[in-house]
Design an enzyme around this catalytic site. Structure first.
Site, PDB file in Angstrom:
ATOM      1  N   LYS A 205       0.853  -1.178   0.000  1.00 51.67           N
ATOM      2  CA  LYS A 205       0.000   0.000   0.000  1.00 51.67           C
ATOM      3  C   LYS A 205       0.892   1.232   0.000  1.00 51.67           C
ATOM      4  O   LYS A 205       1.679   1.439   0.920  1.00 51.67           O
ATOM      5  CB  LYS A 205      -0.906   0.008   1.224  1.00 51.67           C
ATOM      6  CG  LYS A 205      -1.767   1.252   1.308  1.00 51.67           C
ATOM      7  CD  LYS A 205      -2.749   1.193   2.457  1.00 51.67           C
ATOM      8  CE  LYS A 205      -3.521   2.489   2.575  1.00 51.67           C
ATOM      9  NZ  LYS A 205      -4.435   2.482   3.706  1.00 51.67           N
ATOM     10  N   LYS A 258      -2.159  -1.465  -3.922  1.00 52.39           N
ATOM     11  CA  LYS A 258      -3.015  -0.290  -3.862  1.00 52.39           C
ATOM     12  C   LYS A 258      -2.173   0.968  -3.922  1.00 52.39           C
ATOM     13  O   LYS A 258      -1.197   1.046  -3.187  1.00 52.39           O
ATOM     14  CB  LYS A 258      -3.776  -0.333  -2.544  1.00 52.39           C
ATOM     15  CG  LYS A 258      -4.655   0.835  -2.280  1.00 52.39           C
ATOM     16  CD  LYS A 258      -5.300   0.689  -0.958  1.00 52.39           C
ATOM     17  CE  LYS A 258      -6.018   1.969  -0.682  1.00 52.39           C
ATOM     18  NZ  LYS A 258      -6.308   2.136   0.696  1.00 52.39           N
TER      19      LYS A 258
HETATM   20  C1  PBG Z   1      -7.347   3.549   5.459  1.00 51.55           C
HETATM   21  C2  PBG Z   1      -7.555   3.459   3.996  1.00 51.55           C
HETATM   22  C3  PBG Z   1      -7.350   4.429   2.992  1.00 51.55           C
HETATM   23  C4  PBG Z   1      -7.833   3.876   1.805  1.00 51.55           C
HETATM   24  C5  PBG Z   1      -8.287   2.592   2.098  1.00 51.55           C
HETATM   25  N1  PBG Z   1      -8.077   2.349   3.446  1.00 51.55           N
HETATM   26  C6  PBG Z   1      -6.872   5.816   3.064  1.00 51.55           C
HETATM   27  C7  PBG Z   1      -5.505   6.108   3.462  1.00 51.55           C
HETATM   28  O1  PBG Z   1      -4.657   5.235   3.677  1.00 51.55           O
HETATM   29  O2  PBG Z   1      -5.272   7.303   3.642  1.00 51.55           O
HETATM   30  C8  PBG Z   1      -7.891   4.560   0.469  1.00 51.55           C
HETATM   31  C9  PBG Z   1      -8.937   4.059  -0.459  1.00 51.55           C
HETATM   32  C10 PBG Z   1      -9.240   4.927  -1.617  1.00 51.55           C
HETATM   33  O3  PBG Z   1      -8.634   5.981  -1.872  1.00 51.55           O
HETATM   34  O4  PBG Z   1     -10.164   4.544  -2.357  1.00 51.55           O
HETATM   35  N2  PBG Z   1      -6.077   3.403   5.920  1.00 51.55           N
END
Ligand code: PBG
Length: 336
Positions: A205, A258
């Site tokens: 991520k 992601k």
């Molecule tokens: C929470 C999380 C996030 C997303 C999914 N889980 C935001 C972040 O890490 O700031 C992003 C999902 C999206 O942008 O569609 N940690």
């Protein structure tokens, strides 16, 4: 890798196999199916709540009653799975709402599993929506600076995952990016009798500007600083493989990359290196960009959405997490 020897022109004419839709379909290497889709949903307290997210047309924060209505639409379109995010009544510095038995996600899971027993209910396991400061872990204050404390966060994440499983979640999906969270969650689930509950880890991520619209949707923007001390640097690919290797060693069943569209190289390398079930999360800004350009009449929403998802499949993704899941399922049905 050397290419298999093919004939040369004029013996080999690639266009021969492109002459009709049936022929193109017969030789298609990759396909999209509704069975691969996961729809993210945002649940908030209250009744009859359906709050639009400005930058994500068609996406709402929903109270549990409205969540059931929205899920009914998804289920009847043929979407097999949802991924739940919660917006709690109150935030604090311990993320109490994340692991409360009566937390908003826990309530939503119970309601969904009762109404739609066949639906796969996946829960996002993170603390940012529940923390007053908006970070994904416990904040440690030192003179002059604040850091996100890794190990004290693990217990809270494990408690959160267990409370989701107790509510009936089919899979849990940790998105916090703390080191060692998969091991902590696996151990806690096993200790509570949930050894069959799979973990889909947000393994690679990235710290990404593509999450912008989501932070409005989940009300989870950090109040100070950013997430670069725990989420990955967009410059790195080798490190993504180490992250995935670690999560698999700690017990992840499915690994996620992601964002998706700007990270197809990572999806490809993760799939070819490990061969595990791999999920691609087409994040909020990927959705918003398509919606915005389509609203201006600049692109064909359906064609661009389907082509983007097909590219993720071609890169190696098995599972597609997308805010467009309901439309995609309908479009695919109409193409059958
Ligand atoms: C929470 C999380 C996030 C997303 C999914 N889980 C935001 C972040 O890490 O700031 C992003 C999902 C999206 O942008 O569609 N940690």
């Amino acid at each position: 890798m050397s290419l298999p020897l093919t004939g040369q022109f004029p013996a080999y004419r690639p266009r021969r196999l492109r002459q009709s839709a049936a022929l193109r379909r017969l030789v298609a290497e990759t396909s999209l199916s509704r069975h691969q889709l996961v729809l993210p949903l945002f649940v908030r307290p209250g009744r009859r709540q359906r709050r639009a997210i400005g930058a994500m047309p068609g996406v709402f924060q929903l109270s549990v009653d409205e969540l059931l209505v929205e899920t009914e639409r998804a289920v009847s379109a043929g979407v097999p799975a949802v991924l739940l995010f919660g917006i709690p009544e109150k935030k604090d510095a311990k993320a109490s709402g994340a692991h409360a038995r009566t937390g908003i996600v826990q309530q939503a899971v119970r309601a969904l599993k009762k109404e739609f027993p066949e639906l796969l209910v996946i829960t996002d396991v993170c603390l940012c929506e529940y923390m007053s400061h908006g970070h994904c872990g416990v904040v440690h204050h030192e003179p002059g600076r604040a850091t996100i404390a890794n190990d004290p966060t693990l217990k809270l994440l494990a408690q959160t995952a267990v409370s989701h499983a107790e509510a009936g979640a089919d899979l849990v999906a940790p998105s916090d990016m703390m080191d060692g969270r998969v091991r902590a969650i696996r151990a806690a689930l096993d200790a509570k009798g949930f050894s069959d509950t799979p973990i889909m880890s947000y393994a690679a991520k990235y710290s990404s500007a593509f999450y912008g619209p989501f932070r409005e949707a989940a009300e989870s923007a950090p109040k100070f600083g950013d997430r670069r001390s725990y989420q990955m640097d967009a410059a790195n690919a080798e490190e993504a493989l180490r992250e995935v290797a670690l999560d698999l060693a700690e017990g992840a069943d499915i690994v996620m990359v992601k964002p998706a569209l700007a990270y197809l190289d990572i999806i490809h390398r993760v799939k070819t290196t490990f061969g595990y079930p791999t999920a691609a999360y087409s994040v909020s800004a990927e959705y918003s960009m398509i919606k915005a350009a389509a609203a201006k009449g600049w692109i064909d929403e359906r064609a661009v959405t389907l082509e983007s998802l097909l590219a993720m499949r071609r890169a190696g993704a098995d599972i597609l997490i997308t805010y467009a899941a309901v439309d995609v399922a309908k479009w695919l049905k109409s193409e059958e």
